[in-house]
Design a protein around this motif. Sequence first.
Motif, PDB file in Angstrom:
ATOM      1  N   ARG A   1     -22.055  24.266  31.870  1.00 43.27           N
ATOM      2  CA  ARG A   1     -23.484  24.117  32.163  1.00 43.27           C
ATOM      3  C   ARG A   1     -23.834  22.886  33.003  1.00 43.27           C
ATOM      4  NH1 ARG A   1     -26.416  24.793  26.374  1.00 43.27           N
ATOM      5  NH2 ARG A   1     -28.189  25.522  27.624  1.00 43.27           N
ATOM      6  N   GLY A   2     -22.907  21.926  33.091  1.00 41.72           N
ATOM      7  CA  GLY A   2     -23.188  20.719  33.854  1.00 41.72           C
ATOM      8  C   GLY A   2     -23.959  19.674  33.089  1.00 41.72           C
ATOM      9  N   PHE A   3     -24.091  19.846  31.772  1.00 36.89           N
ATOM     10  CA  PHE A   3     -24.722  18.858  30.899  1.00 36.89           C
ATOM     11  C   PHE A   3     -24.228  19.107  29.480  1.00 36.89           C
ATOM     12  CE2 PHE A   3     -27.717  22.357  31.722  1.00 36.89           C
ATOM     13  CZ  PHE A   3     -27.922  22.862  30.444  1.00 36.89           C
TER      14      PHE A   3
ATOM     15  N   GLU B   1     -32.562  24.614  29.000  1.00 39.38           N
ATOM     16  CA  GLU B   1     -32.114  25.237  30.247  1.00 39.38           C
ATOM     17  C   GLU B   1     -32.872  24.672  31.448  1.00 39.38           C
ATOM     18  OE1 GLU B   1     -29.683  27.203  30.992  1.00 39.38           O
ATOM     19  OE2 GLU B   1     -28.976  27.435  28.931  1.00 39.38           O
TER      20      GLU B   1
ATOM     21  N   PRO C   1     -30.558  20.567  33.930  1.00 41.52           N
ATOM     22  CA  PRO C   1     -30.314  20.217  35.340  1.00 41.52           C
ATOM     23  C   PRO C   1     -31.090  18.987  35.792  1.00 41.52           C
ATOM     24  CG  PRO C   1     -30.611  22.583  35.091  1.00 41.52           C
ATOM     25  CD  PRO C   1     -30.983  21.974  33.780  1.00 41.52           C
TER      26      PRO C   1
ATOM     27  N   ARG D   1     -29.136  16.042  34.587  1.00 43.94           N
ATOM     28  CA  ARG D   1     -27.960  15.910  35.451  1.00 43.94           C
ATOM     29  C   ARG D   1     -28.339  15.251  36.773  1.00 43.94           C
ATOM     30  NH1 ARG D   1     -23.098  18.732  36.672  1.00 43.94           N
ATOM     31  NH2 ARG D   1     -22.168  17.630  38.447  1.00 43.94           N
ATOM     32  N   ALA D   2     -29.467  15.650  37.355  1.00 43.34           N
ATOM     33  CA  ALA D   2     -29.914  15.064  38.619  1.00 43.34           C
ATOM     34  C   ALA D   2     -30.230  13.583  38.454  1.00 43.34           C
ATOM     35  CB  ALA D   2     -31.139  15.817  39.146  1.00 43.34           C
TER      36      ALA D   2
ATOM     37  N   SER E   1     -34.164  13.919  44.399  1.00 44.30           N
ATOM     38  CA  SER E   1     -33.432  14.949  43.657  1.00 44.30           C
ATOM     39  C   SER E   1     -33.953  15.086  42.232  1.00 44.30           C
ATOM     40  CB  SER E   1     -31.941  14.604  43.630  1.00 44.30           C
ATOM     41  OG  SER E   1     -31.704  13.397  42.930  1.00 44.30           O
TER      42      SER E   1
END
Length: 270
Positions: free
Chosen positions: A195-197, A241, A245, A248-249, A267
């Motif tokens: 998931r990137g996190f 969800e 992101p 993460r940014a 970002s």
Amino acid sequence: MRRAVNNPEDGQPVRGSVDKALDLLAALASGDGPHRLAELARETGIAKPTVHRMLRTMAESGFAVGTEGGAYHVGPRFLGMAAAALAGSRGNQFARPVLEELQRRTGHTVHYAVRHGNEAIYVDKVEPAQSYRMTSRVGGQIPLYCTAVGRAILARLPESERAEILGTAPLPARTEHTLTDPDAIRAALAEWDERGFLTEDRQNEPDIRCVAAPVTDGLGAVIGAISVSGLVFTLDEESIEVYGPMVRAAADEVSATLGGQGPRLSSVRS
């Protein structure tokens, strides 16, 4: 402050008590610790009786903590001061607007923590004007294995280092939901690749859910993490969800600053 004076017999400088205390603190903070008395005496060149006396004084004031085995490591007062210093560093000065923007967009509490051994230390915290007040504080220490910021750090560590931190024995449970089995914790770290996190659900505090992402330095080594935390009924899976992101940014934004690229808030705001 006492300064070193020359020894009249050989002309060599004699260290004062402040110099010795600073040397001892530096030795306590070095390596993984904790450190035994003989080791500290050898590293600092200070006589064992003097080291022992200084450690007792430091322990009484919170600058050192002794273990049952007779070893010592840096205490919470020292770590709190280090966190305050980090909060004023170049990286944190650039991080602050990123954290504030993340808090504004999510409406939840935002934390920035850096790694210290097997734990992380909060170096910044941005809260909503009106909300449930979390128990976390700048300078506070938290475990890596049962927190979102900690797992974000663990996910980016080399496997050998991660294995040393987690070990093989069950870890202490902070709540009834805490994952204590090292293998189960390792499996949970796969969320980073998927998931990137990383998330944590009531495993450190009973009613709190968090989502986090790692912060790295200019060489790509993980040094900390940024998280968004909230009560479980306000930070549900659908919200995660959306916020994941964004976290993460924000973490990437701070990482870029530490890598010498400077802040790029677009970002986080996009």
